[in-house]
Design an enzyme around this catalytic site. Structure first.
Site, PDB file in Angstrom:
ATOM      1  N   TYR A   1      -1.367  -0.116   9.979  1.00  0.00           N
ATOM      2  CA  TYR A   1      -1.628  -0.777   8.697  1.00  0.00           C
ATOM      3  C   TYR A   1      -0.446  -0.580   7.743  1.00  0.00           C
ATOM      4  CZ  TYR A   1      -3.693  -1.085   3.989  1.00  0.00           C
ATOM      5  OH  TYR A   1      -3.942  -1.361   2.671  1.00  0.00           O
TER       6      TYR A   1
ATOM      7  N   LYS B   1       2.304  -3.294   6.023  1.00  0.00           N
ATOM      8  CA  LYS B   1       2.605  -3.414   4.595  1.00  0.00           C
ATOM      9  C   LYS B   1       4.119  -3.360   4.360  1.00  0.00           C
ATOM     10  CE  LYS B   1      -1.602  -4.001   3.178  1.00  0.00           C
ATOM     11  NZ  LYS B   1      -2.015  -5.308   2.623  1.00  0.00           N
TER      12      LYS B   1
ATOM     13  N   SER C   1       0.831  -1.210   0.000  1.00  0.00           N
ATOM     14  CA  SER C   1       0.000   0.000   0.000  1.00  0.00           C
ATOM     15  C   SER C   1       0.858   1.249   0.000  1.00  0.00           C
ATOM     16  CB  SER C   1      -0.882   0.003   1.250  1.00  0.00           C
ATOM     17  OG  SER C   1      -1.478   1.272   1.431  1.00  0.00           O
TER      18      SER C   1
END
Lengths: 238, 238
Positions: free
Chosen positions: A134, A138, A108
């Site tokens: 998050y 990644k 991402s």
């Protein structure tokens, strides 16, 4: 035809890839929930973090497109840990144990989100600056992929996906950010397809966006390494 | 005097830092096991991965020197996950919740170990190439530290420690690698001390080695950012 496993195949990106790749790959699908509208019968429902189970699911597979994960940038640590960190290890290690040679990882743009917040044009070679747990998960998936390439001789391609949205979302946008960050459906399919085909490089980190005139993430290495030639540019909706 | 918590204080590096910092910092010690020869009474025994408990242990602390972790490059995934990944989150998040401003993280040269295997001179700006799951956990700790700096306004300094060994281990070496990778006890103390003092930068990744003539890891940024001036060079044992 390559046998290709898609993890998280019930999700939004999964659905688009299933439609776009079904005539070019022999698909196997996996998700934590049943897939109602599956194109194939070869569907497996379970936990991507279960390495033993994933190794069984990966039997006979040439490549794993790993999409499964908590997709929320606001995901709390517990979910990031369980689904994104343990799940990514499960997908890669399952693939390795089963002898799959190739990984495509849905990374991402949030792995480098703090550059965007500071208005800095970003290339894939720059050190990560995750903007969320998050985003940290990644960058973890990218680093782990690199390890599987170096240590186990696999191939891995990490796509830092931008704003994966249909044309209508760009047209009816709430904010102009998407004019810079858009990744169209057909460019998504092309990008993953090229990652499934490339032989000239074993590892890469690529921003996954369309050929947006306003892009502030560099896609030159995707064009060079993968031959990525985006067909869309959000500018036509500007 | 700064109040400094050392996690993993019972370990080899912990013991050296305790001795080297006890007169310059107000030390608090933490480990999963009791510390028999502790210099201070302020000792806490428990699990670094327990965030709530770590937040309590970090109360009143200015800085956390995070050494706790499985130190084996051959550590299996289960241990890497539990101790290094969950434990590093526990240490940082505990520090943040308690209002501690500064982190010093014992990262490792194994975050970039595949450059060494290929004989490539390495700088801290180069993309990671972990040589083990242990190495992946260290790059995870670096990325998470960066997030805490960007998101929460903390300061963090990641030390990619080389071969932390007494002089005698260099003198009686089995292999000449240590002539390149050595980090002496007193240089370890200096490096961590400088990380506790620096104000001019908020984040950095530094190779932790002495001033070895044969070094193949670049320490220029440690000298520039931190004023690190190593006193030792393994060459005197060559």
């Amino acid at each position: 035809m390559q046998k290709v496993l898609i993890t998280g195949a019930a999700g939004r990106i999964g659905r688009t890839l299933r439609a776009g790749l079904k005539d070019r790959c022999d698909l196997r699908l996996m998700d934590r929930k049943p897939i109602d509208d599956a194109e194939v019968d070869d569907v497996h429902v379970g936990d991507v973090a279960d390495v033993e189970w994933m190794a069984a699911v990966c039997q006979g597979v040439d490549a794993v497109v790993h999409l499964a994960g908590d997709p929320s940038t606001g995901a709390p640590w517990e979910s990031v840990l369980e689904v994104n960190i343990k799940g990514t290890y499960g997908a890669y290690e399952g693939a390795r144990r089963a002898g799959a040679q190739r990984l495509v990882f849905a990374s991402s743009n949030h792995a480098t989100g703090f550059y965007e917040q500071e208005g800095v044009y970003t290339t894939p070679e720059m050190p990560v600056r995750p903007d969320s747990l998050y985003g940290v998960s990644k960058s973890f998936g990218e680093d782990l992929a690199r390890f599987y390439v170096d240590q186990h001789g696999m191939k891995a391609y990490c796509l830092r996906i931008g704003s994966f949205q249909p044309d209508s979302a760009v047209e009816n946008r709430q904010s102009d950010r998407i004019l810079s960050t858009w990744l169209s459906y057909r460019d998504t399919v092309q990008l993953v397809w090229r990652c499934l085909q490339v032989e000239s490089v074993d590892f890469g980190i690529y921003y996954g966006i369309s050929g947006n005139e306003r892009a502030y993430w560099d896609t030159e290495n995707a064009r060079r390494d993968l031959g990525y030639a985006p067909e869309d540019d959000a500018e036509r909706f500007a």
